[in-house]
Design an enzyme around this catalytic site. Structure first.
Site, PDB file in Angstrom:
ATOM      1  CG  HIS A  60      -6.304   1.432  -1.406  1.00 42.08           C
ATOM      2  ND1 HIS A  60      -6.037   1.373  -2.516  1.00 42.08           N
ATOM      3  CD2 HIS A  60      -6.262   2.029  -0.227  1.00 42.08           C
ATOM      4  CE1 HIS A  60      -4.445   2.394  -1.582  1.00 42.08           C
ATOM      5  NE2 HIS A  60      -4.830   2.470  -1.051  1.00 42.08           N
ATOM      6  CG  HIS A  62      -7.190   3.743   1.933  1.00 40.61           C
ATOM      7  ND1 HIS A  62      -6.211   3.518   2.690  1.00 40.61           N
ATOM      8  CD2 HIS A  62      -8.143   4.392   3.291  1.00 40.61           C
ATOM      9  CE1 HIS A  62      -6.721   2.872   4.076  1.00 40.61           C
ATOM     10  NE2 HIS A  62      -7.581   3.006   4.154  1.00 40.61           N
ATOM     11  CG  ASP A  64      -3.498   8.355  -0.700  1.00 40.29           C
ATOM     12  OD1 ASP A  64      -4.502   7.379   0.512  1.00 40.29           O
ATOM     13  OD2 ASP A  64      -1.813   7.523   0.411  1.00 40.29           O
ATOM     14  CG  HIS A  65      -4.419   5.262  -3.403  1.00 43.11           C
ATOM     15  ND1 HIS A  65      -2.952   4.547  -4.091  1.00 43.11           N
ATOM     16  CD2 HIS A  65      -3.482   5.462  -2.127  1.00 43.11           C
ATOM     17  CE1 HIS A  65      -1.737   3.956  -3.481  1.00 43.11           C
ATOM     18  NE2 HIS A  65      -2.074   4.671  -2.084  1.00 43.11           N
ATOM     19  CG  HIS A 140      -3.853  -0.752   2.696  1.00 39.39           C
ATOM     20  ND1 HIS A 140      -2.776  -0.202   3.154  1.00 39.39           N
ATOM     21  CD2 HIS A 140      -4.423   0.070   1.925  1.00 39.39           C
ATOM     22  CE1 HIS A 140      -2.973   0.499   3.608  1.00 39.39           C
ATOM     23  NE2 HIS A 140      -4.138   1.403   2.384  1.00 39.39           N
ATOM     24  CG  ASP A 210      -1.028   2.046  -0.318  1.00 45.77           C
ATOM     25  OD1 ASP A 210      -0.357   2.730  -1.725  1.00 45.77           O
ATOM     26  OD2 ASP A 210      -1.488   3.074   1.003  1.00 45.77           O
ATOM     27  CG  HIS A 268       2.527   4.936  -1.297  1.00 45.55           C
ATOM     28  ND1 HIS A 268       2.765   4.898   0.462  1.00 45.55           N
ATOM     29  CD2 HIS A 268       0.900   5.390  -1.471  1.00 45.55           C
ATOM     30  CE1 HIS A 268       1.366   4.773   1.009  1.00 45.55           C
ATOM     31  NE2 HIS A 268       1.057   4.836  -0.420  1.00 45.55           N
TER      32      HIS A 268
END
Length: 301
Positions: A60, A62, A64-65, A140, A210, A268
Site C-alpha cells: 500500500h 503509506h 513506511d512501505h 487498512h 498492514d 510491524h
C-alpha cells in the site's frame, strides 16, 4: 525458501530499526516485498544482490512501505541495470515514481513495468513455471493487499530400485518424473506410482501487513507453511488497533490458529514498547509456534 527481514517496524525509521521491507527467496528467485526507507542499505547489509531482484510487491502507499522505492529504482539505473523490473502495487504508484524520475531527469535505462492493483478480491498477479503469487485483500486506512506466494508442485522422484528392477530405459525417466506410466516393449503398463515417489511438498508463504483483524482471509491462507502478520500493538492498546486499522499480537495469533498455519512470524511493531519479546509472549497464549521478525534476521523456511 528463505526470508530476509530488511525492516519490520512501524512508522518512522530509527537508528537501529527500519520500516517494512523483506526479500523472499523462493525457487531460486528473489522477490522484494515492500520497500520502506533504508531498504537499499539493508539490502547491502544482507548481501542480497540487487541484480537478482526483478519483481517488487508494494502492499500500500503509506510511506513506511514504499518511500525507499524511488531511490532503489534510481540506484538500479546507476548500477547499469538493463533487465526489466516489474513493480506490483496500488493505483498511484506509477505516478509517484515516474514523477520523481521526471523531476530529477533520471529516467531508467531499463524497462520499468507497473502492474496496477485495484481489485478488492484476491487475484493472481504473477505466475511462472515454479511460483504463483496472489493478492490477499486486507483492511487498512487505504487500499492494501497482502501477498500469498506458493511453490508449484515439483517433479516426482524416481524410485531407482524399482526402475532398475523393471529395466526401465533412461529415455523414460523424464516421463516418469512428469507422472506418466511406462509401457514396456511387450505392451505391459507399469503404473507411475510403482516407479516413483511423491514430489517434495510445495511450500507457501503469506505476507499480511498492514491490516486490522480480518478473519475472512483465513480460507485463502489456510494451511500455509509460514504467515507473516503485522502486530503493531499489544492487547493493552487494542482500542488503538481498530482506530488505526492495525492488529494486536493476539489478533495475529488468532488468525494463525484459525488458519492452521505452520509458523507465525510477527512484525510491524510499534516502537512504544520496551521489548518486542512482549509480542511473542502475548501471541503464544493463543498460538504456540511464534517467531519474531527483526531487522537483519533470516528465516530458513
Amino acid at each position: 525458501m528463505k526470508l530476509h527481514i530488511l525492516g519490520c517496524y512501524a512508522a518512522t525509521p530509527r537508528t537501529l530499526t527500519n520500516p517494512s521491507s523483506q526479500v523472499l527467496e523462493i525457487k531460486n528467485q528473489m522477490f522484494l516485498i515492500d520497500c520502506g526507507e533504508g531498504t537499499q542499505v539493508q539490502l547491502r547489509k544482507s548481501e542480497v544482490k540487487f541484480s537478482r531482484i526483478n519483481h517488487i510487491f508494494i502492499s500500500h502507499l503509506h510511506g513506511d512501505h514504499f518511500f525507499g522505492l524511488p531511490g532503489l529504482v534510481s540506484t538500479f539505473r546507476l548500477l547499469g541495470r538493463t533487465k526489466e523490473l516489474h513493480i506490483y502495487g496500488p493505483k498511484g504508484i506509477q505516478e509517484a515514481i515516474t514523477l520523481l524520475l521526471k523531476l530529477g531527469d533520471s529516467w531508467t535505462n531499463y524497462k520499468l513495468t507497473f502492474h496496477i492493483l485495484s481489485n478488492t478480491k484476491s487475484e493472481l498477479i504473477y505466475e511462472d513455471d515454479k511460483v504463483v503469487v496472489e493478492t490477499i485483500p486486507l483492511r487498512h486506512r487505504v487500499y492494501t493487499n497482502g501477498f500469498l506466494f506458493k511453490e508449484k508442485l515439483g517433479e516426482r522422484k524416481l524410485n531407482l530400485q524399482a526402475v532398475d528392477a523393471h529395466n526401465i530405459d533412461t529415455s523414460s525417466y523424464q516421463n516418469l518424473k512428469n507422472g506418466k506410466d511406462v509401457i514396456t516393449d511387450g505392451g505391459k503398463v507399469i503404473n507411475n506410482a510403482d516407479l516413483t515417489f511423491e514430489p517434495t511438498k510445495s511450500k507457501s508463504y503469506a505476507y499480511c501487513s498492514d491490516t486490522a483483524y480480518k478473519p475472512d482471509i483465513i480460507p485463502q491462507i489456510k494451511g500455509v507453511d509460514v504467515l507473516y502478520h503485522e502486530a503493531t500493538f499489544l492487547d493493552s492498546e487494542a482500542h488503538l488497533s481498530e482506530k488505526t486499522k492495525h492488529s494486536t499480537a493476539k489478533q495475529a495469533a488468532s488468525i494463525a490458529k484459525q488458519a492452521q498455519v505452520g509458523k507465525l512470524i510477527l512484525g510491524h511493531y510499534s516502537t512504544r514498547y520496551k521489548t518486542i519479546e512482549l509480542f511473542k509472549t502475548e501471541a503464544q497464549s493463543i498460538f504456540n509456534n511464534v517467531a519474531l521478525a527483526n531487522d537483519g534476521k533470516v528465516f530458513d523456511l
